[in-house]
Design a protein around this motif. Sequence first.
Motif, short mmCIF file in Angstrom:
data_model
loop_
_atom_site.label_atom_id
_atom_site.label_comp_id
_atom_site.label_asym_id
_atom_site.label_seq_id
_atom_site.Cartn_x
_atom_site.Cartn_y
_atom_site.Cartn_z
N TRP A 78 0.88 -1.17 0.00
CA TRP A 78 0.00 0.00 0.00
C TRP A 78 0.90 1.21 0.00
CZ3 TRP A 78 -4.10 1.85 4.01
CH2 TRP A 78 -5.10 2.54 3.34
N ARG A 79 1.16 1.74 -1.17
CA ARG A 79 2.22 2.72 -1.40
C ARG A 79 1.96 4.09 -0.78
NH1 ARG A 79 6.66 -0.01 -2.85
NH2 ARG A 79 6.02 -1.75 -4.11
N ASN A 80 0.73 4.57 -0.79
CA ASN A 80 0.45 5.90 -0.26
C ASN A 80 -0.89 5.88 0.47
OD1 ASN A 80 0.10 8.62 0.22
ND2 ASN A 80 1.02 9.21 -1.73
N PRO A 81 -0.91 5.33 1.67
CA PRO A 81 -2.18 5.12 2.38
C PRO A 81 -2.97 6.40 2.63
CG PRO A 81 -0.35 4.16 3.61
CD PRO A 81 0.22 4.82 2.41
N GLU A 82 -2.31 7.46 3.03
CA GLU A 82 -3.04 8.69 3.35
C GLU A 82 -3.78 9.24 2.14
OE1 GLU A 82 0.14 8.14 4.29
OE2 GLU A 82 -0.14 7.97 6.45
N ARG A 83 -3.16 9.18 0.99
CA ARG A 83 -3.79 9.69 -0.23
C ARG A 83 -4.80 8.71 -0.80
NH1 ARG A 83 0.12 10.15 -4.88
NH2 ARG A 83 -0.57 8.04 -5.21
N ASN A 84 -4.50 7.43 -0.73
CA ASN A 84 -5.31 6.44 -1.43
C ASN A 84 -6.45 5.85 -0.62
OD1 ASN A 84 -3.75 6.76 -3.68
ND2 ASN A 84 -2.46 5.00 -3.27
N MET A 85 -6.50 6.08 0.71
CA MET A 85 -7.57 5.45 1.49
C MET A 85 -8.95 5.93 1.04
SD MET A 85 -7.42 7.07 5.26
CE MET A 85 -7.84 8.78 5.57
N THR A 86 -9.04 7.15 0.58
CA THR A 86 -10.34 7.66 0.16
C THR A 86 -10.68 7.27 -1.29
OG1 THR A 86 -9.35 9.78 -0.42
CG2 THR A 86 -10.33 9.59 1.78
N ARG A 87 -9.76 6.62 -1.97
CA ARG A 87 -10.06 6.14 -3.32
C ARG A 87 -11.18 5.11 -3.28
NH1 ARG A 87 -5.67 4.32 -7.85
NH2 ARG A 87 -7.18 3.70 -9.42
N ILE A 88 -11.17 4.25 -2.28
CA ILE A 88 -12.21 3.23 -2.13
C ILE A 88 -13.24 3.66 -1.09
CG2 ILE A 88 -12.66 0.83 -1.47
CD1 ILE A 88 -9.89 0.14 -2.60
N PHE A 89 -12.79 4.36 -0.07
CA PHE A 89 -13.67 4.79 1.03
C PHE A 89 -13.63 6.32 1.14
CE2 PHE A 89 -12.54 0.43 2.09
CZ PHE A 89 -13.78 -0.10 2.37
N PRO A 90 -14.41 7.04 0.34
CA PRO A 90 -14.39 8.51 0.36
C PRO A 90 -14.74 9.08 1.73
CG PRO A 90 -15.65 7.73 -1.52
CD PRO A 90 -15.32 6.54 -0.69
N ASP A 91 -15.50 8.34 2.56
CA ASP A 91 -15.90 8.83 3.87
C ASP A 91 -14.86 8.55 4.96
OD1 ASP A 91 -18.24 9.60 2.66
OD2 ASP A 91 -19.34 7.81 3.27
N ALA A 92 -13.78 7.87 4.61
CA ALA A 92 -12.76 7.54 5.61
C ALA A 92 -12.04 8.81 6.07
CB ALA A 92 -11.77 6.55 5.05
N ARG A 93 -11.83 8.89 7.36
CA ARG A 93 -11.09 10.02 7.94
C ARG A 93 -9.72 9.61 8.43
NH1 ARG A 93 -13.87 12.04 5.08
NH2 ARG A 93 -15.77 13.16 5.48
N ASP A 94 -9.54 8.31 8.63
CA ASP A 94 -8.27 7.78 9.12
C ASP A 94 -8.26 6.28 8.85
OD1 ASP A 94 -5.77 7.74 10.27
OD2 ASP A 94 -6.44 8.26 12.29
N TYR A 95 -7.16 5.63 9.18
CA TYR A 95 -7.08 4.19 9.07
C TYR A 95 -6.24 3.65 10.22
CZ TYR A 95 -2.33 4.58 7.26
OH TYR A 95 -0.99 4.85 7.12
N ARG A 96 -6.46 2.38 10.51
CA ARG A 96 -5.69 1.70 11.55
C ARG A 96 -5.10 0.44 10.93
NH1 ARG A 96 -9.00 2.26 15.71
NH2 ARG A 96 -10.55 0.87 14.80
N THR A 97 -3.80 0.25 11.11
CA THR A 97 -3.13 -0.93 10.60
C THR A 97 -3.32 -2.08 11.58
OG1 THR A 97 -1.43 0.45 9.55
CG2 THR A 97 -0.90 -1.88 9.88
N VAL A 98 -3.71 -3.23 11.05
CA VAL A 98 -3.85 -4.44 11.85
C VAL A 98 -2.91 -5.47 11.23
CG1 VAL A 98 -5.40 -6.24 12.68
CG2 VAL A 98 -6.27 -3.91 12.30
#
Length: 189
Positions: A30-50
């Motif tokens: 996952w090369r650029n998580p901050e930029r790409n997280m909203t590509r699939i989830f536009p409503d995402a405000r953050d992410y947590r790595t598991v």
Amino acid sequence: MKYPYSYISFLILLFSAVTVFSQEEFVCVWRNPERNMTRIFPDARDYRTVDLRISGEKREIIEERLGSELLRGQRTQYPYYEMIGEEGQVIGYTIAAAQRGQFGVIEFVFGLDTNFIIRDIYIQRTRERNTEFRRREFLELFIGKGINDVDLIEDLYDGESSHGTDAVILGLRKELITFDELVLNRTET
């Protein structure tokens, strides 16, 4: 102590081989998580790595269900990302996947909603020459399918098989089965 050039050359070659194999073992895709997280989830405000550990027993179950061995760097750890919404709740899951193609690793990213249905998928990086698997029509075959459809995924594509299409299909099945076994814990060990 003096070493002959052939010995030093051997050590350099050996170190280079170990470096190459080590890079192949673990691929953070996952090369650029901050930029790409909203590509699939536009409503995402953050992410947590598991990052989950894969036990030997679970690996055997995963490989049996998959009908193939996991790649070396995927045999002991399973990372995925929880997408966090406005209220701090999990709104879905992003999985960054890697599978061998003909000319190297094919990296792709897909998202599961909270019902474990594929929301979207995209190819992130590849060196493959055949580009059929990058076409939107191919990738859209998997949208709307989920954990319960894992055995149907390989039958969705009826076009000409290539290293790329086969790698994406196998990689997608592998990630869904692993998510099912480790996150949803459907098979007891």
